[in-house]
Design a protein around this motif. Sequence first.
Motif, PDB file in Angstrom:
ATOM      1  N   THR A  72       1.098  -1.233   0.043  1.00 47.75           N
ATOM      2  CA  THR A  72      -0.186   0.163   0.136  1.00 47.75           C
ATOM      3  C   THR A  72       0.961   1.377   0.029  1.00 47.75           C
ATOM      4  O   THR A  72       2.384   1.197   0.368  1.00 47.75           O
ATOM      5  N   PRO A  73       0.256   2.467  -0.261  1.00 47.00           N
ATOM      6  CA  PRO A  73       1.399   3.417  -0.359  1.00 47.00           C
ATOM      7  C   PRO A  73       1.603   4.187   0.870  1.00 47.00           C
ATOM      8  O   PRO A  73       2.509   5.246   0.968  1.00 47.00           O
ATOM      9  N   MET A  74       1.156   3.601   2.066  1.00 53.36           N
ATOM     10  CA  MET A  74       1.682   4.114   3.332  1.00 53.36           C
ATOM     11  C   MET A  74       2.172   2.955   4.257  1.00 53.36           C
ATOM     12  O   MET A  74       1.907   1.797   3.944  1.00 53.36           O
ATOM     13  N   CYS A  75       2.883   3.419   5.303  1.00 54.31           N
ATOM     14  CA  CYS A  75       3.306   2.448   6.102  1.00 54.31           C
ATOM     15  C   CYS A  75       2.481   1.530   7.290  1.00 54.31           C
ATOM     16  O   CYS A  75       2.666   0.266   7.387  1.00 54.31           O
ATOM     17  N   SER A  76       1.471   2.209   7.810  1.00 50.90           N
ATOM     18  CA  SER A  76       0.874   1.502   8.626  1.00 50.90           C
ATOM     19  C   SER A  76      -0.109   0.371   7.845  1.00 50.90           C
ATOM     20  O   SER A  76      -0.410  -0.801   8.414  1.00 50.90           O
ATOM     21  N   PRO A  77      -0.934   0.824   6.915  1.00 52.47           N
ATOM     22  CA  PRO A  77      -1.580  -0.186   6.170  1.00 52.47           C
ATOM     23  C   PRO A  77      -0.736  -1.505   5.651  1.00 52.47           C
ATOM     24  O   PRO A  77      -1.207  -2.388   5.561  1.00 52.47           O
ATOM     25  N   THR A  78       0.413  -1.103   5.253  1.00 52.90           N
ATOM     26  CA  THR A  78       1.233  -1.952   4.758  1.00 52.90           C
ATOM     27  C   THR A  78       1.624  -3.004   5.710  1.00 52.90           C
ATOM     28  O   THR A  78       1.496  -4.375   5.646  1.00 52.90           O
ATOM     29  N   ARG A  79       2.089  -2.665   7.134  1.00 53.51           N
ATOM     30  CA  ARG A  79       2.085  -3.465   8.112  1.00 53.51           C
ATOM     31  C   ARG A  79       1.147  -4.348   8.366  1.00 53.51           C
ATOM     32  O   ARG A  79       1.188  -5.558   8.558  1.00 53.51           O
ATOM     33  N   ALA A  80      -0.222  -3.792   8.556  1.00 51.04           N
ATOM     34  CA  ALA A  80      -1.396  -4.536   8.699  1.00 51.04           C
ATOM     35  C   ALA A  80      -1.593  -5.522   7.685  1.00 51.04           C
ATOM     36  O   ALA A  80      -2.001  -6.794   7.768  1.00 51.04           O
ATOM     37  N   LEU A  82       0.703  -7.194   5.933  1.00 52.43           N
ATOM     38  CA  LEU A  82       1.771  -8.156   5.842  1.00 52.43           C
ATOM     39  C   LEU A  82       1.652  -9.001   7.060  1.00 52.43           C
ATOM     40  O   LEU A  82       1.742 -10.342   6.811  1.00 52.43           O
ATOM     41  N   LEU A  83       0.993  -8.637   8.228  1.00 54.91           N
ATOM     42  CA  LEU A  83       0.958  -9.263   9.511  1.00 54.91           C
ATOM     43  C   LEU A  83      -0.541 -10.112   9.263  1.00 54.91           C
ATOM     44  O   LEU A  83      -0.743 -11.075  10.193  1.00 54.91           O
ATOM     45  N   PHE A 337       3.256 -11.008 -10.290  1.00 58.33           N
ATOM     46  CA  PHE A 337       2.515 -10.319  -9.278  1.00 58.33           C
ATOM     47  C   PHE A 337       2.401 -10.827  -7.862  1.00 58.33           C
ATOM     48  O   PHE A 337       2.097 -11.873  -7.693  1.00 58.33           O
ATOM     49  N   ALA A 338       2.907  -9.813  -6.991  1.00 59.86           N
ATOM     50  CA  ALA A 338       2.460 -10.134  -5.528  1.00 59.86           C
ATOM     51  C   ALA A 338       2.324  -9.030  -4.659  1.00 59.86           C
ATOM     52  O   ALA A 338       2.693  -7.951  -5.291  1.00 59.86           O
ATOM     53  N   HIS A 339       1.905  -9.174  -3.669  1.00 60.05           N
ATOM     54  CA  HIS A 339       1.370  -8.037  -2.941  1.00 60.05           C
ATOM     55  C   HIS A 339       1.643  -8.534  -1.459  1.00 60.05           C
ATOM     56  O   HIS A 339       1.747  -9.686  -0.867  1.00 60.05           O
ATOM     57  N   ALA A 340       1.719  -7.521  -0.427  1.00 62.20           N
ATOM     58  CA  ALA A 340       1.899  -7.659   1.084  1.00 62.20           C
ATOM     59  C   ALA A 340       1.081  -8.573   1.640  1.00 62.20           C
ATOM     60  O   ALA A 340       1.406  -9.370   2.550  1.00 62.20           O
ATOM     61  N   ILE A 341      -0.153  -8.685   1.154  1.00 60.82           N
ATOM     62  CA  ILE A 341      -1.153  -9.584   1.729  1.00 60.82           C
ATOM     63  C   ILE A 341      -0.856 -11.138   1.445  1.00 60.82           C
ATOM     64  O   ILE A 341      -1.389 -12.013   2.202  1.00 60.82           O
ATOM     65  N   ASP A 342       0.050 -11.257   0.468  1.00 62.53           N
ATOM     66  CA  ASP A 342       0.337 -12.626   0.050  1.00 62.53           C
ATOM     67  C   ASP A 342       1.563 -13.065   1.170  1.00 62.53           C
ATOM     68  O   ASP A 342       1.925 -14.523   0.970  1.00 62.53           O
TER      69      ASP A 342
END
Length: 496
Positions: A72-80, A82-83, A337-342
Amino acid sequence: MTPADATPPGRTAAESTPWWPAPPTGASPSILTVILDDTGWSDFGCFGSEIRTPTIDALAEGGLRYTNFHVTPMCSPTRACLLTGRNNHKLGMRFIADTDTGFPNSRGRIDPGVPLLPSHLRPSGYGSYQVGKWHLAPGHEVTPAGPFDNWPLHRGFDRFYGFMGGATDQYAPELYEDNHQVQPPRSPDYHLSADLADRAIDYLRDHRTYRPGSPFFLNLALGATHAPFQAPRAYIERYLHPPAGRLRRLPGTRRRPAVDVNAPYNGIPQTIAQELARLNRLGGPQGPAHYPEGWAAVGNTPFRLYKQYTDLGGVRVPLVVHWPRGITDPGGIREQFAHAIDIAPTLLDAAAIPYDEGQFDGRTIAGTFADAAAPAPRNTQHFEMLGHRGHPARRLESCDDPPPRHPLRGRRLASVRHQPGLLRMPRPGRRRAGARRRAVRTLGGTGRGTRCLPPRRPPAQGPALPRHRAGAAQRRAGRAGSRGRPHAGSLPYDGQ
């Protein structure tokens, strides 16, 4: 509750058989994830940068580089993402965690009913450790008295050492250990990055000593690539004097007046002379710096824009995976293609831990570890941040059909697929002879204006334009096509 493999107890001790859990076998792999904020392709040497990153390069040389990985374009959403393995809007983390807006999509924390990765790993004997940046709790909960519901220990980690917010001073950080605030070590050469690395080593040393044979999960989230920028002077010195001829003005660029980089942050304007006088202090305790937009764009080269935007510069980032046991072609490149949710389902798959696929929006990419031709696990992903939006994309089987019309005009975005001509990777993967790649681009808005652009070629009739005239014509066409809503962006991908 009696374990399934235990003998039910009798009425007396003589009639009962004692039982203990089986010791860990050591078969499950330990997991280390390292998260860097505001980091683009031009920040890693193994992705073509002139910045020296020898440790990361060594991991890539023995592992894999993913050239189509997104966040995602910001830090908190990306951490969420990923985890949890879920999209951030479904977690209550639409934006950064500092503010609870009162609306369910932006509560400044991950919904309490959503388990984090440590909760999935614990039944298999994992110890979980969070070191560094957390930024998954609303600001009003970061107090000495809590509440601690959204702190790392309550969300499944066994130990925590780091900072709770989005940023902190690298020389005088605001640190927390477990559920209480602590003072940083007093040392004349103290730097937060080294402190976090030392504490991570301590946690793993204790884990190996007192829980031998059991695997661990360590999430190391450094603050060094996020503002305030305070690198040790020894690192700055390496890049103060570039080789002669390396820095030059690009043809056709114009000189711009100098920018006051101080006033936007504290309201105190400074002259160019005052700013230059402070130049040698940048990076030290008295000279923290924020990230100018120009350097943010450079760090995300060859992609457009940077954090906050759903353009590629805001969502495509480097990913390095290192796992000697599971990777068959070290040094390889993956274009799926891959994303942090993967990430979460991939780690569970690699650890051979059963999980309910329905609990995740992401899908495992573990199949790509051993097979460069493995298909991407999904063909739909949405992107949205502060009104910069993407949409659920359909897989494009062919570029022969005319694209649907869309009433809105927006800026065209570069292809989400890897474009080999944009950046020369140090060890590019092989391509089939004569294979032609087509870039998939979209118009802004809700994403119904998908366009397929074939490879550029001279016109069928008449001579081709000279290079300089062709470039000017393309720039004029780009300006004409980019007028309209400046923040409407669609970012589909084709599942390849």
